[in-house]
Design a protein around this motif. Structure first.
Motif, PDB file in Angstrom:
ATOM      1  N   VAL A  76       2.534 -11.425  -6.308  1.00 62.10           N
ATOM      2  CA  VAL A  76       3.334 -10.495  -5.510  1.00 62.10           C
ATOM      3  C   VAL A  76       3.442 -10.979  -4.069  1.00 62.10           C
ATOM      4  N   HIS A  77       4.409 -10.399  -3.363  1.00 61.06           N
ATOM      5  CA  HIS A  77       4.586 -10.651  -1.926  1.00 61.06           C
ATOM      6  C   HIS A  77       3.877  -9.541  -1.170  1.00 61.06           C
ATOM      7  N   VAL A  78       3.059  -9.929  -0.190  1.00 61.26           N
ATOM      8  CA  VAL A  78       2.297  -8.965   0.604  1.00 61.26           C
ATOM      9  C   VAL A  78       2.835  -8.962   2.033  1.00 61.26           C
ATOM     10  N   LYS A  79       3.264  -7.794   2.477  1.00 61.26           N
ATOM     11  CA  LYS A  79       3.772  -7.635   3.838  1.00 61.26           C
ATOM     12  C   LYS A  79       2.784  -6.809   4.646  1.00 61.26           C
ATOM     13  N   ASN A  80       2.308  -7.373   5.741  1.00 59.41           N
ATOM     14  CA  ASN A  80       1.320  -6.738   6.614  1.00 59.41           C
ATOM     15  C   ASN A  80       2.027  -6.279   7.887  1.00 59.41           C
ATOM     16  N   VAL A  81       2.062  -4.978   8.122  1.00 56.33           N
ATOM     17  CA  VAL A  81       2.680  -4.421   9.328  1.00 56.33           C
ATOM     18  C   VAL A  81       1.579  -3.871  10.225  1.00 56.33           C
TER      19      VAL A  81
ATOM     20  N   ASP B  58      -6.271  -6.221   9.909  1.00 56.82           N
ATOM     21  CA  ASP B  58      -5.692  -5.413  10.994  1.00 56.82           C
ATOM     22  C   ASP B  58      -4.385  -4.722  10.605  1.00 56.82           C
ATOM     23  N   ALA B  59      -4.135  -4.562   9.328  1.00 56.87           N
ATOM     24  CA  ALA B  59      -2.872  -3.958   8.885  1.00 56.87           C
ATOM     25  C   ALA B  59      -2.858  -2.455   9.132  1.00 56.87           C
ATOM     26  N   SER B  60      -1.730  -1.961   9.636  1.00 57.79           N
ATOM     27  CA  SER B  60      -1.489  -0.523   9.716  1.00 57.79           C
ATOM     28  C   SER B  60      -0.798  -0.043   8.443  1.00 57.79           C
ATOM     29  N   GLU B  61       0.027  -0.910   7.880  1.00 59.78           N
ATOM     30  CA  GLU B  61       0.712  -0.618   6.627  1.00 59.78           C
ATOM     31  C   GLU B  61       0.732  -1.888   5.777  1.00 59.78           C
ATOM     32  N   LEU B  62       0.637  -1.700   4.477  1.00 60.93           N
ATOM     33  CA  LEU B  62       0.738  -2.823   3.548  1.00 60.93           C
ATOM     34  C   LEU B  62       1.811  -2.521   2.514  1.00 60.93           C
ATOM     35  N   GLU B  63       2.729  -3.443   2.365  1.00 60.03           N
ATOM     36  CA  GLU B  63       3.815  -3.267   1.395  1.00 60.03           C
ATOM     37  C   GLU B  63       3.783  -4.409   0.383  1.00 60.03           C
ATOM     38  N   ILE B  64       3.783  -4.049  -0.879  1.00 52.62           N
ATOM     39  CA  ILE B  64       3.749  -5.025  -1.968  1.00 52.62           C
ATOM     40  C   ILE B  64       5.109  -5.085  -2.644  1.00 52.62           C
ATOM     41  N   THR B  65       5.637  -6.292  -2.796  1.00 56.36           N
ATOM     42  CA  THR B  65       6.891  -6.486  -3.520  1.00 56.36           C
ATOM     43  C   THR B  65       6.603  -7.277  -4.792  1.00 56.36           C
ATOM     44  N   LEU B  66       6.941  -6.679  -5.934  1.00 55.77           N
ATOM     45  CA  LEU B  66       6.723  -7.342  -7.220  1.00 55.77           C
ATOM     46  C   LEU B  66       7.796  -8.390  -7.470  1.00 55.77           C
ATOM     47  N   ASN B  67       7.615  -9.162  -8.522  1.00 53.69           N
ATOM     48  CA  ASN B  67       8.578 -10.203  -8.859  1.00 53.69           C
ATOM     49  C   ASN B  67       9.943  -9.626  -9.226  1.00 53.69           C
TER      50      ASN B  67
ATOM     51  N   LYS C 162      -3.060   0.305  -0.697  1.00 54.41           N
ATOM     52  CA  LYS C 162      -4.232   0.690   0.062  1.00 54.41           C
ATOM     53  C   LYS C 162      -5.328  -0.343  -0.172  1.00 54.41           C
ATOM     54  N   VAL C 163      -6.186  -0.498   0.825  1.00 57.27           N
ATOM     55  CA  VAL C 163      -7.284  -1.465   0.737  1.00 57.27           C
ATOM     56  C   VAL C 163      -8.472  -0.803   0.061  1.00 57.27           C
ATOM     57  N   ILE C 164      -8.937  -1.414  -1.020  1.00 56.32           N
ATOM     58  CA  ILE C 164     -10.116  -0.905  -1.732  1.00 56.32           C
ATOM     59  C   ILE C 164     -11.390  -1.475  -1.137  1.00 56.32           C
ATOM     60  N   GLY C 165     -11.356  -2.713  -0.752  1.00 55.16           N
ATOM     61  CA  GLY C 165     -12.532  -3.352  -0.156  1.00 55.16           C
ATOM     62  C   GLY C 165     -12.215  -4.780   0.244  1.00 55.16           C
TER      63      GLY C 165
ATOM     64  N   LYS D 235      -4.773  -1.883  -4.005  1.00 57.87           N
ATOM     65  CA  LYS D 235      -4.365  -1.054  -5.145  1.00 57.87           C
ATOM     66  C   LYS D 235      -2.993  -0.453  -4.860  1.00 57.87           C
ATOM     67  N   ILE D 236      -2.105  -0.539  -5.859  1.00 53.50           N
ATOM     68  CA  ILE D 236      -0.811   0.148  -5.788  1.00 53.50           C
ATOM     69  C   ILE D 236      -0.698   1.078  -6.986  1.00 53.50           C
ATOM     70  N   ASP D 237       0.083   2.122  -6.830  1.00 51.06           N
ATOM     71  CA  ASP D 237       0.340   3.051  -7.927  1.00 51.06           C
ATOM     72  C   ASP D 237       1.739   2.767  -8.462  1.00 51.06           C
ATOM     73  N   ALA D 238       1.797   1.941  -9.481  1.00 52.24           N
ATOM     74  CA  ALA D 238       3.082   1.532 -10.040  1.00 52.24           C
ATOM     75  C   ALA D 238       3.587   2.555 -11.054  1.00 52.24           C
ATOM     76  N   LYS D 239       4.882   2.479 -11.358  1.00 48.75           N
ATOM     77  CA  LYS D 239       5.509   3.419 -12.282  1.00 48.75           C
ATOM     78  C   LYS D 239       5.175   3.098 -13.735  1.00 48.75           C
ATOM     79  N   GLU D 240       4.845   1.852 -13.993  1.00 53.92           N
ATOM     80  CA  GLU D 240       4.576   1.424 -15.361  1.00 53.92           C
ATOM     81  C   GLU D 240       3.462   0.383 -15.372  1.00 53.92           C
ATOM     82  N   LYS D 241       3.027   0.012 -16.558  1.00 53.98           N
ATOM     83  CA  LYS D 241       1.991  -1.007 -16.675  1.00 53.98           C
ATOM     84  C   LYS D 241       2.521  -2.344 -16.179  1.00 53.98           C
ATOM     85  N   LEU D 242       1.654  -3.056 -15.445  1.00 47.67           N
ATOM     86  CA  LEU D 242       2.083  -4.298 -14.799  1.00 47.67           C
ATOM     87  C   LEU D 242       1.555  -5.524 -15.534  1.00 47.67           C
ATOM     88  N   PRO D 243       2.273  -6.632 -15.468  1.00 52.72           N
ATOM     89  CA  PRO D 243       1.733  -7.891 -15.984  1.00 52.72           C
ATOM     90  C   PRO D 243       0.595  -8.336 -15.073  1.00 52.72           C
ATOM     91  N   TYR D 244      -0.424  -8.920 -15.613  1.00 49.63           N
ATOM     92  CA  TYR D 244      -1.573  -9.292 -14.787  1.00 49.63           C
ATOM     93  C   TYR D 244      -2.131 -10.644 -15.215  1.00 49.63           C
TER      94      TYR D 244
END
Length: 461
Positions: free
Chosen positions: A67-72, A120-129, A137-140, A151-160
């Motif tokens: 995935v693409h991770v965007k740190n704001v 130092d992220a205030s927001e994290l945005e994940i873009t899937l393929n 959100k940061v778990i650890g 961790k993201i809450d996706a609408k469906e099961k994701l490939p992993y």
């Protein structure tokens, strides 16, 4: 006439059977023998060229897991002129954006990336393929190993991604690096494993997988996979004076990554076990200085008190050559093996003493019980005798200064005893570890300490 025809048919059949049997028993067996008697790597060596390997299946499998991770983040830009003339204390909020990669490791949306990608992220945005975007959100995190779990809450099961055994990876094996360099999503590059257990001299992990697959800014946190598309590492850094790829890149091995993730999910933090030794690796020069013939392995310079190594009978001068079934030639070999273990795990240590070989079972000691890291200061517990000598009931000693920004103060800090961090007494390493986990890395904190000269000082760190 019929009799002769029958005889002719019988002779013809017999000849065919004989010829067929010859083909089957001799020629086919000869061919089979050539294949089965070849070395195990015969067929593999015949197709080592990239043009003979099909990367498409591995690439197709991996790109859907990366995935693409965007740190704001935001920082305040002050105006010193306005502050000086008008007492204006406000400032303009400026948005900063950083990008990187991540790897989906479960169908319900857990993602592993580098700690420096989300720092130092205030927001994290994940873009899937498939271009769907989610807030994460940061778990650890584990800054020492540069690993973070999101961790993201996706609408469906994701490939992993499926984890492979990074210990089984071989130098020369073909690998693919998958990530988002320069915001170019789903980029795949190929290369080979150039080295294992690579030590770059950093303060964190000392056991990288080195590869010549092209990795550039934005690839950080992405996947390093084998030709089956299985995850063998998390791409972390490149070796470059320009900041761009010049030939080699490095990845955190999958075995260490998986252990960190499991610790975060189960315990909320990383559980580190140590042998309880101070050591260095051998080479021809060091061995000559020490007056020993062994030129590879890890030389024990001291054994920490009340640790598994001490209880197992290891001593200064012992040379560790094997842990369980893994050969140990360098410190990076040892660190890579131990970093994948937990406190109380038992390790079979094979070592040399007076040129004789011995083995001992060592129970790993919890790292936090021995050494703690606080803003680049390596801290250790005080013994009862030391507390009595200093006339204190608590405190932890500064063992070494690893923070380059504090290098000029190292002589003043090393050997000193920290009494308080903030307003909390530094009773022992365990207390300090719990306290440090609650302090932001960029947060200024007051430290009270006794220098090695006996002077009580307070300063902001």
């Amino acid at each position: 006439m019929k009799k002769y025809a029958s005889l002719f048919f019988l002779a013809l059949s017999s000849g065919a059977i004989t010829l067929g049997a010859y083909k089957l028993l001799f020629e086919d067996n000869r061919t089979a023998s050539l294949v089965t008697s070849a070395p195990a790597n015969y067929l593999r060596n015949a197709s080592l060229g990239a043009e003979n390997i099909d990367f498409t299946t591995a690439a197709d499998q991996a790109v859907h897991c990366v995935v693409h991770v965007k740190n704001v983040s935001y920082r305040t830009i002050s105006n010193p002129i306005m502050e000086f003339f008008y007492g204006y204390r406000g400032g303009q909020q400026q948005e900063q954006i950083g990008t990187g990669s991540g790897v989906i490791i479960s169908e319900d949306g857990y993602i592993v990336t580098n700690n420096h990608v989300i720092k130092d992220a205030s927001e994290l945005e994940i873009t899937l393929n498939n271009n769907e975007t989610y807030k994460a959100k940061v778990i650890g995190t584990d800054s020492k190993m540069d690993i973070a779990l999101l961790k993201i809450d996706a609408k469906e099961k994701l490939p992993y991604a499926t984890f492979a055994d990074s210990d089984a990876v071989k130098v020369g094996e073909w690998v693919l690096a998958v990530g988002n360099p320069y915001n170019l999503n789903s980029t795949v590059t190929a290369g080979i494993v150039s080295a294992k257990a690579r030590n770059l001299g950093n303060n964190g992990i000392q056991s990288f997988i080195q590869t010549d697959a092209a990795v550039n800014p934005g690839n950080s946190g992405g996947a390093l996979v084998n030709t089956r598309g299985e995850l063998i590492g998390i791409n972390t850094m490149i070796s470059s004076q320009t900041g761009a790829y010049v030939g080699y890149s490095f990845a955190v091995p999958s075995n260490i990554t998986r252990k960190i993730i499991e610790d975060i999910m189960e315990y909320g933090n990383v559980q580190r076990g140590i042998l309880g030794i101070e050591c260095g690796e051998l080479n021809a020069t060091v061995s000559k200085e020490l007056g020993i013939s062994q030129t590879s392995g890890v030389y024990i310079s001291s054994v920490n008190k009340n640790t598994g190594a001490e209880k197992a009978g290891l001593k200064k001068g012992d040379i560790i050559v094997k842990l369980d079934d893994r050969k140990i030639q360098t410190y990076a070999d040892l660190a890579g093996f131990i970093n994948a273990k937990r406190p109380n795990d038992e390790v079979k240590v094979t070592f040399l003493r007076d040129e004789k070989t011995y083995t001992a079972n060592v129970k790993l000691t919890k790292y936090d019980m021995i050494v703690a890291d606080f803003k680049g200061l390596e801290l250790e517990n005080l013994s009862a005798a030391e507390r009595k000598k200093l006339k204190v009931n608590y405190g932890v000693r500064v063992k070494s200064v690893e923070n380059s920004k504090l290098a000029e103060f190292a002589n003043d800090l090393e050997g000193g005893v920290i009494l308080k961090i903030g307003n909390v007494p530094a009773e022992n390493i365990e207390t300090v570890s719990q306290l440090v986990s609650k302090i932001d890395e960029n947060q200024a904190v007051q430290v009270e300490m006794i220098t090695k000269n006996g002077e009580l000082i307070r300063f902001i760190l």
